[in-house]
Design a protein around this motif. Structure first.
Motif, PDB file in Angstrom:
ATOM      1  N   ALA A 140       5.410   5.080  -2.314  1.00  0.00           N
ATOM      2  CA  ALA A 140       4.571   6.139  -2.872  1.00  0.00           C
ATOM      3  C   ALA A 140       3.705   5.555  -3.983  1.00  0.00           C
ATOM      4  N   GLY A 141       2.399   5.556  -3.767  1.00  0.00           N
ATOM      5  CA  GLY A 141       1.451   5.096  -4.773  1.00  0.00           C
ATOM      6  C   GLY A 141       1.109   3.620  -4.693  1.00  0.00           C
ATOM      7  N   ALA A 142       1.769   2.861  -3.819  1.00  0.00           N
ATOM      8  CA  ALA A 142       1.540   1.400  -3.746  1.00  0.00           C
ATOM      9  C   ALA A 142       1.889   0.736  -5.067  1.00  0.00           C
ATOM     10  N   GLN A 167      -4.149   0.514  -3.709  1.00  0.00           N
ATOM     11  CA  GLN A 167      -4.041   1.956  -3.915  1.00  0.00           C
ATOM     12  C   GLN A 167      -5.188   2.621  -3.156  1.00  0.00           C
ATOM     13  N   HIS A 168      -5.264   3.946  -3.203  1.00  0.00           N
ATOM     14  CA  HIS A 168      -6.303   4.601  -2.403  1.00  0.00           C
ATOM     15  C   HIS A 168      -6.827   5.858  -3.090  1.00  0.00           C
ATOM     16  N   THR A 169      -7.956   6.355  -2.593  1.00  0.00           N
ATOM     17  CA  THR A 169      -8.534   7.589  -3.114  1.00  0.00           C
ATOM     18  C   THR A 169      -7.682   8.776  -2.677  1.00  0.00           C
ATOM     19  N   ASP A 170      -7.745   9.841  -3.437  1.00  0.00           N
ATOM     20  CA  ASP A 170      -7.059  11.098  -3.102  1.00  0.00           C
ATOM     21  C   ASP A 170      -5.550  10.907  -2.945  1.00  0.00           C
ATOM     22  N   CYS A 171      -4.983  10.003  -3.771  1.00  0.00           N
ATOM     23  CA  CYS A 171      -3.536   9.755  -3.709  1.00  0.00           C
ATOM     24  C   CYS A 171      -2.810  10.856  -4.468  1.00  0.00           C
ATOM     25  N   LYS A 172      -1.743  11.350  -3.889  1.00  0.00           N
ATOM     26  CA  LYS A 172      -0.954  12.402  -4.551  1.00  0.00           C
ATOM     27  C   LYS A 172      -0.488  11.945  -5.936  1.00  0.00           C
ATOM     28  N   LEU A 173      -0.228  10.659  -6.065  1.00  0.00           N
ATOM     29  CA  LEU A 173       0.294  10.165  -7.346  1.00  0.00           C
ATOM     30  C   LEU A 173      -0.774  10.057  -8.434  1.00  0.00           C
ATOM     31  N   THR A 211       0.829  -1.205   0.000  1.00  0.00           N
ATOM     32  CA  THR A 211       0.000   0.000   0.000  1.00  0.00           C
ATOM     33  C   THR A 211       0.862   1.253   0.000  1.00  0.00           C
ATOM     34  N   CYS A 212       0.179   2.401   0.001  1.00  0.00           N
ATOM     35  CA  CYS A 212       0.854   3.689  -0.201  1.00  0.00           C
ATOM     36  C   CYS A 212       1.408   4.223   1.122  1.00  0.00           C
ATOM     37  N   ILE A 213       2.367   5.128   0.999  1.00  0.00           N
ATOM     38  CA  ILE A 213       2.942   5.771   2.192  1.00  0.00           C
ATOM     39  C   ILE A 213       2.025   6.847   2.760  1.00  0.00           C
ATOM     40  N   ASP A 214       0.881   7.100   2.129  1.00  0.00           N
ATOM     41  CA  ASP A 214       0.008   8.180   2.608  1.00  0.00           C
ATOM     42  C   ASP A 214      -0.204   8.053   4.118  1.00  0.00           C
ATOM     43  N   SER A 215       0.068   9.144   4.827  1.00  0.00           N
ATOM     44  CA  SER A 215       0.059   9.085   6.295  1.00  0.00           C
ATOM     45  C   SER A 215      -1.338   8.955   6.883  1.00  0.00           C
TER      46      SER A 215
HETATM   47 ZN    ZN Z   1      -1.029   7.606  -2.007  1.00  0.00          ZN
END
Ligand code: ZN
Length: 181
Positions: A70-72, A98-104, A45-49
């Protein structure tokens, strides 16, 4: 304490973290006997905090391998971690999440290269790939395909692709589970 000669030390930057850790260490912790994933599960999964993988997947420490970037995205090093997890640490199923509202998903590779260049004051070297996500289902399908075709995973490893909705807390399956053959 290890010393890197010539690099000035910056004090106190991690004081809050070390202080919190001192409190944590005083509590009781159950530690599984080995690093084998009890649930046979690996999650990329992503590094999103904002993502708490243990809570999202109903896990406790010891249950699963969690690989974050970053981005999974499925990169060489993710493949390395999954190969070793499958070979030696009990992993038989892999979810790429992956996830919603991802920076990538909000920026292009060009945007991200520019951001890195601005942050460092020099252009990113050739070969640095931010792995921006222009098409989330497409990127998930490509990353799951890469694992299905990997020569490093045992036959019968089951792989799926999901998107985690940060706001609803729900996972949705975007790539149905498929076993490596
Ligand atoms: Zn992300």
């Amino acid at each position: 304490m290890a010393d890197l000669l010539g690099w000035p030390v910056v004090d106190d930057t991690f004081a809050d973290v070390l202080d919190a850790n001192a409190h944590y260490a005083k509590e009781e912790h159950e530690v599984a006997e080995t690093g084998v994933a009890r649930k046979g599960l690996a999650i990329v999964t992503c590094i999103d905090s904002r993502i708490n993988p243990l809570a999202v997947f109903g896990l406790v420490p010891g249950d699963a391998k969690i690989l974050r970037n970053a981005g999974a995205r499925v990169t060489d090093d993710v493949e390395r971690g999954l190969a070793l997890s499958a070979a030696a640490l009990g992993v038989t199923r892999i979810a790429v999440v992956q996830h919603t509202d991802c920076k990538l998903t909000a920026a292009s590779d060009a945007d991200l290269l520019e951001a890195v260049g601005q942050a460092t004051g020099r252009p990113a070297p050739p070969g640095f790939d931010p792995l921006a996500i222009a098409d989330q289902p497409g990127a998930l399908a490509a990353d799951v395909s890469r694992l299905l075709e990997s020569s490093l995973l045992p036959k019968g490893t089951v792989i799926t692709g999901m998107v985690y909705d940060l706001h609803s807390g729900l996972l949705s399956t975007v790539v149905e589970p498929i076993a490596t053959g």
